[in-house]
Design a protein around this motif. Structure first.
Motif, PDB file in Angstrom:
ATOM      1  N   LEU A 218       0.896  -1.478  -0.162  1.00 16.02           N
ATOM      2  CA  LEU A 218       0.067   0.134   0.090  1.00 16.02           C
ATOM      3  C   LEU A 218       1.255   0.989   0.088  1.00 16.02           C
ATOM      4  CD1 LEU A 218      -2.814   1.339   0.300  1.00 16.02           C
ATOM      5  CD2 LEU A 218      -2.069   1.781   2.520  1.00 16.02           C
ATOM      6  N   ALA A 219       2.038   1.001   0.532  1.00 14.54           N
ATOM      7  CA  ALA A 219       2.930   2.407   0.819  1.00 14.54           C
ATOM      8  C   ALA A 219       3.254   2.941  -0.344  1.00 14.54           C
ATOM      9  CB  ALA A 219       3.946   1.860   1.755  1.00 14.54           C
ATOM     10  N   GLN A 220       4.369   1.895  -0.774  1.00 13.95           N
ATOM     11  CA  GLN A 220       4.501   2.022  -2.066  1.00 13.95           C
ATOM     12  C   GLN A 220       3.303   2.461  -3.159  1.00 13.95           C
ATOM     13  OE1 GLN A 220       5.489  -1.556  -4.385  1.00 13.95           O
ATOM     14  NE2 GLN A 220       7.500  -0.944  -5.485  1.00 13.95           N
ATOM     15  N   ARG A 221       2.229   2.300  -3.091  1.00 13.28           N
ATOM     16  CA  ARG A 221       1.388   2.568  -4.190  1.00 13.28           C
ATOM     17  C   ARG A 221       0.936   4.355  -4.024  1.00 13.28           C
ATOM     18  NH1 ARG A 221      -3.256   1.516  -7.610  1.00 13.28           N
ATOM     19  NH2 ARG A 221      -2.353  -0.175  -8.016  1.00 13.28           N
ATOM     20  N   LEU A 222       1.446   4.551  -3.188  1.00 13.66           N
ATOM     21  CA  LEU A 222       0.568   5.747  -2.226  1.00 13.66           C
ATOM     22  C   LEU A 222       1.816   6.742  -2.277  1.00 13.66           C
ATOM     23  CD1 LEU A 222      -1.621   5.140   0.944  1.00 13.66           C
ATOM     24  CD2 LEU A 222      -2.513   5.548  -0.915  1.00 13.66           C
ATOM     25  N   GLN A 223       2.094   6.063  -1.935  1.00 12.21           N
ATOM     26  CA  GLN A 223       4.537   7.018  -2.590  1.00 12.21           C
ATOM     27  C   GLN A 223       3.961   7.318  -3.625  1.00 12.21           C
ATOM     28  OE1 GLN A 223       7.764   4.734  -1.132  1.00 12.21           O
ATOM     29  NE2 GLN A 223       8.451   6.657  -0.416  1.00 12.21           N
ATOM     30  N   VAL A 224       3.702   6.235  -5.025  1.00 12.05           N
ATOM     31  CA  VAL A 224       3.909   6.699  -6.602  1.00 12.05           C
ATOM     32  C   VAL A 224       2.943   8.740  -6.496  1.00 12.05           C
ATOM     33  CG1 VAL A 224       3.240   6.890  -7.961  1.00 12.05           C
ATOM     34  CG2 VAL A 224       4.596   4.235  -6.998  1.00 12.05           C
ATOM     35  N   ARG A 225       1.569   8.379  -5.478  1.00  9.11           N
ATOM     36  CA  ARG A 225       0.444   8.979  -5.662  1.00  9.11           C
ATOM     37  C   ARG A 225       0.719  10.627  -4.990  1.00  9.11           C
ATOM     38  NH1 ARG A 225      -1.954   7.213 -10.206  1.00  9.11           N
ATOM     39  NH2 ARG A 225      -2.708   5.046 -10.142  1.00  9.11           N
ATOM     40  N   GLY A 226       2.318  10.194  -3.964  1.00  7.67           N
ATOM     41  CA  GLY A 226       2.706  11.557  -3.732  1.00  7.67           C
ATOM     42  C   GLY A 226       1.715  11.600  -1.943  1.00  7.67           C
ATOM     43  N   VAL A 227       1.182  10.772  -1.523  1.00  3.58           N
ATOM     44  CA  VAL A 227       0.335  10.812  -0.621  1.00  3.58           C
ATOM     45  C   VAL A 227       1.371  10.669   0.903  1.00  3.58           C
ATOM     46  CG1 VAL A 227      -1.826   9.351   0.910  1.00  3.58           C
ATOM     47  CG2 VAL A 227      -2.092   9.752  -1.836  1.00  3.58           C
ATOM     48  N   GLU A 228       0.326  11.731   1.468  1.00  4.30           N
ATOM     49  CA  GLU A 228       1.070  11.103   3.003  1.00  4.30           C
ATOM     50  C   GLU A 228       0.627   9.987   4.014  1.00  4.30           C
ATOM     51  OE1 GLU A 228       1.615  15.199   5.437  1.00  4.30           O
ATOM     52  OE2 GLU A 228       1.047  14.010   7.069  1.00  4.30           O
ATOM     53  N   ILE A 229       1.362   9.270   4.651  1.00  2.00           N
ATOM     54  CA  ILE A 229       0.777   8.550   5.528  1.00  2.00           C
ATOM     55  C   ILE A 229       0.855   8.851   7.051  1.00  2.00           C
ATOM     56  CG2 ILE A 229       0.546   5.967   6.185  1.00  2.00           C
ATOM     57  CD1 ILE A 229       1.667   5.267   3.043  1.00  2.00           C
ATOM     58  N   ARG A 230       0.266   8.751   7.971  1.00  3.75           N
ATOM     59  CA  ARG A 230       0.692   9.387   9.009  1.00  3.75           C
ATOM     60  C   ARG A 230      -0.604   8.021   9.760  1.00  3.75           C
ATOM     61  NH1 ARG A 230      -1.903  15.354   9.718  1.00  3.75           N
ATOM     62  NH2 ARG A 230      -1.179  15.842   8.856  1.00  3.75           N
ATOM     63  N   GLY A 231       0.306   7.187  10.504  1.00  4.16           N
ATOM     64  CA  GLY A 231       0.324   5.475  11.113  1.00  4.16           C
ATOM     65  C   GLY A 231       0.135   5.803  12.331  1.00  4.16           C
ATOM     66  N   ASP A 232      -0.820   4.638  13.806  1.00  7.90           N
ATOM     67  CA  ASP A 232      -0.721   4.309  14.622  1.00  7.90           C
ATOM     68  C   ASP A 232       0.858   3.437  14.663  1.00  7.90           C
ATOM     69  OD1 ASP A 232      -0.966   1.625  13.561  1.00  7.90           O
ATOM     70  OD2 ASP A 232      -2.071   0.983  15.399  1.00  7.90           O
ATOM     71  N   GLU A 233       0.905   2.793  15.864  1.00 13.38           N
ATOM     72  CA  GLU A 233       2.368   2.526  16.270  1.00 13.38           C
ATOM     73  C   GLU A 233       2.730   1.159  15.392  1.00 13.38           C
ATOM     74  OE1 GLU A 233       3.294   2.006  20.476  1.00 13.38           O
ATOM     75  OE2 GLU A 233       2.835   3.653  21.136  1.00 13.38           O
ATOM     76  N   ALA A 234       1.624   0.489  15.135  1.00 17.68           N
ATOM     77  CA  ALA A 234       2.010  -1.362  14.682  1.00 17.68           C
ATOM     78  C   ALA A 234       2.175  -1.170  13.194  1.00 17.68           C
ATOM     79  CB  ALA A 234       0.745  -1.920  14.998  1.00 17.68           C
TER      80      ALA A 234
END
Lengths: 428, 428
Positions: free
Chosen positions: B281-297
């Motif tokens: 998921l992170a790989q695809r979202l990175q291509v789209r320039g999406v910032e990810i904010r995640g919980d601890e896990a």
């Protein structure tokens, strides 16, 4: 209690109700029916406690000088408690409105959209003296999967508390979720304000009572309100009316139970038949002891009646009084009704199908009858099994409001990976 | 203007609108369609005048220092006007929702009860900057037989007036009743208060705009309000998900148009698949320039992302930002969504039909998707032809709100003289 204590107490109830609403939405139809039967049994088991509590309300009411009619509405006896319990059993037996599929559509892209009936959530009911409302409102809401917070009037506070406790203790034995039926145990005026402002937990508020109560709730509420205002119901006797049938319908609609909202208040008579019809009508109404208040043209035909004033056209008598006006045409009748009606129920008496069709499509009221007494504007008569009231609103629920009208809906959509950006359908 | 002048002016509009609503309710489907086509032509004919008015708004906006994005929303050109006019023509071609028979029941006593769809009456629309809303809202209301009173924002006042005049002058040629489409020609704040209090003439009020506007209308309104709050939409990726499909759906729902209410804001991932799924998921979202904010896990698996704060779970980013949380089970996902969601749209990605069914029945939101992008929560996609918005309310209209949801219903009952008191059926 201080306003802060009232606020805290009602918000705690709201939080519990929201949690209960989620639990209720997961119950099967069978679960809910057995809980309702246990609640009915709870009322029967607590009959003595309810009567003791009711006696306190009656004593307090008498010393406060409540009228005999009000005391009678307040008074419970073994038969009335049994009738309340039997009402709960009846609701248990009704078909469950929740989960019904209302519509299913398959779109060209293959997604399937199902519209499903679901509970509303948490419903607040604010009501006045009659203690049976505690039970009636709570069980209709429960059957439709909703949690309720009830706020009754001060005159019936002891009775209401005893009935709510009986419903809760009975229901708990069959799995009634905690917080599903709650009564605010005090009657400070502040509680109405807090309840009406609590849109965080309340999805809908229904005031049941007089115009003053409804007005207060309307001006305070932050969530949807369903109003049950008065019924200023009209009959129009057309030129092509079967006049005996018109007399019978007007008689029934006015006198069979004058104190209710679907009783008739005004009769409009076409000028072409006024001279033949009005004496027949007056004769029948006289037998029933009905006072007639007429406009000038009616007075010319029935000289012994009282003259109507402008106020009469917008008065809900709820009594053996009726206003009568001669109109020049169907158009005039429609215009009078659209101006003065409370948009509850109206009837045309005619053998002319075209006139009936115009009457039924040009008047902006909830129920438009053709050759039927307005007394049939009622959830039971409509086949709803039970009703929480008759809405004079036009949004969400209009006219008799049964279990289905205590529900919302939700869309459940399924597919095989449909995405909006078709260019990307095959991946990056 | 003084508050008294504002009050008088808006009440005069209300009275006219009520009269127009009655005229509209009598128009045939063909009448309304030809009026709508004439209104579309009116917009085309007045294109030059609308552009001149719009230029005034743009000049005023620039000197007030409006942002480029706001100025762009405000700006009209020939192509945008043509697109507004084409939208009106499209509405003209939609099926008429009024007069449809929704249900017919014959009762044991022979009375026939027909439930028929009818217009609501007069609808107030309060909206912010985009001038196209003037036309969109007015024509959807007109098609459904309702009169409208529009109150737009001050930034677009000249454009709104020009568009309203074009609609009126075009429509009049084909018989648009006077007062059917009215725009309040001033933008004093008092006008919102007066409109929201005018339950004498207004049956419904729809605020279209930011949370502040909706809150204001909710606290002032005496009539029903249909709210279109924000969309905090969730995706839950189940253990049994097709992970490539999950990536595609999340990508589409987040990035295809991030500024709209049915875009995704939070992803919940089952712990059993988190380690395998999150890097994809992170790989695809990175291509789209999406910032990810995640919980601890999530951070433990994707160490380069930003840590989510409590606020993130209740934030509608409307931007290329997404919050991600690892959950222990479907139950935890349901609980998270029922707590943080704005009850708009949610999606589960799974091949497990039982899990999908639980997700779709235990979450209290308007639209619950299974293996479909939340971007399909939309009136056009649902086949409604057009929508006035997406309701986050549970009463009257929930989810995409089309022409049918701009209608009420009425009961038309016919019989042969049925009266309630059967003992009297044969006369006195």
């Amino acid at each position: 209690m201080t306003p802060e204590e009232i606020h805290a107490s009602i918000y705690t109830m709201g939080q519990k109700a929201r949690k209960a609403a989620h639990s209720l939405s997961l119950l099967s139809a069978e679960n809910k029916s057995s809980i309702l039967r246990a609640m009915a049994q709870g009322l029967r088991d607590s009959s003595a406690a309810i009567l003791t509590a009711n006696a306190k309300d009656i004593t307090a009411g008498s010393s406060k000088g409540l009228s005999g009619a009000l005391l009678d509405r307040l008074r419970l006896d073994a038969a009335r408690i049994e009738s309340i319990a039997a009402g709960v059993d009846q609701v248990a037996d009704l078909p469950d409105p929740v989960g019904e599929s209302l519509e299913t559509v398959t779109r060209p892209n293959g997604i399937i959209i199902e519209k499903v009936r679901v509970p509303i959530g948490v419903i607040g009911i604010i009501f006045e003296s009659r203690p049976n409302v505690t039970s009636d409102a709570a069980v209709l809401c429960l059957k439709s999967g909703n949690a309720t917070i009830l706020r009754g009037g001060s005159e019936a506070i002891h009775s209401n508390k005893a009935i709510a406790e009986a419903l809760q203790s009975g229901g708990e034995k069959a799995g009634l979720p905690e917080g599903a039926v709650q009564l605010i145990p005090f009657t400070d005026r502040e509680s109405v304000k807090v309840l009406a402002g609590m849109d965080k937990y309340l999805d809908l508020i229904i005031p049941r009572g007089g115009k003053g109560l409804i007005e207060t709730v309307v001006s305070l509420a932050r969530m949807p309100v369903i109003k049950h205002y008065d019924g200023i119901c009209h009959a129009y006797v057309d030129t092509a009316a079967d006049q005996d049938l018109a007399v019978a319908i007007i008689d029934d609609a006015k006198t069979q139970k004058p104190s209710v909202c679907n009783a008739l208040e005004t009769v409009l008579v076409n000028k072409d038949i006024a001279e033949a019809f009005l004496p027949k009508l007056a004769q029948r109404l006289q037998v029933r002891g009905v006072e007639i208040r007429g406009d000038e043209a009616t007075l010319a035909i029935l000289p012994n009646i009282i003259a109507a004033s402008e106020d009469d056209w917008s008065t809900e008598y709820l009594d053996l009084i009726i206003s009568v006006k001669v109109v020049a045409s169907l158009d005039d009748a429609v215009a009078h009704i659209n101006h003065y009606s409370s948009q509850h129920s109206e009837v045309i008496i005619t053998t002319d199908a075209a006139a009936a069709a115009r009457f039924q499509s040009e008047i902006d009221s909830a129920c438009l009858f053709h050759n039927v007494s307005t007394r049939f504007a009622d959830g039971e008569e409509f086949g709803f099994g039970a009703e929480i009231g008759i809405s004079t609103d036009k949004l969400h629920a209009r006219g008799p409001m049964g279990l289905k009208e205590l529900c919302s809906y939700q869309y459940r959509i399924s597919g095989t990976g449909q995405i909006k950006d078709i260019a990307r359908q095959s991946g990056l």
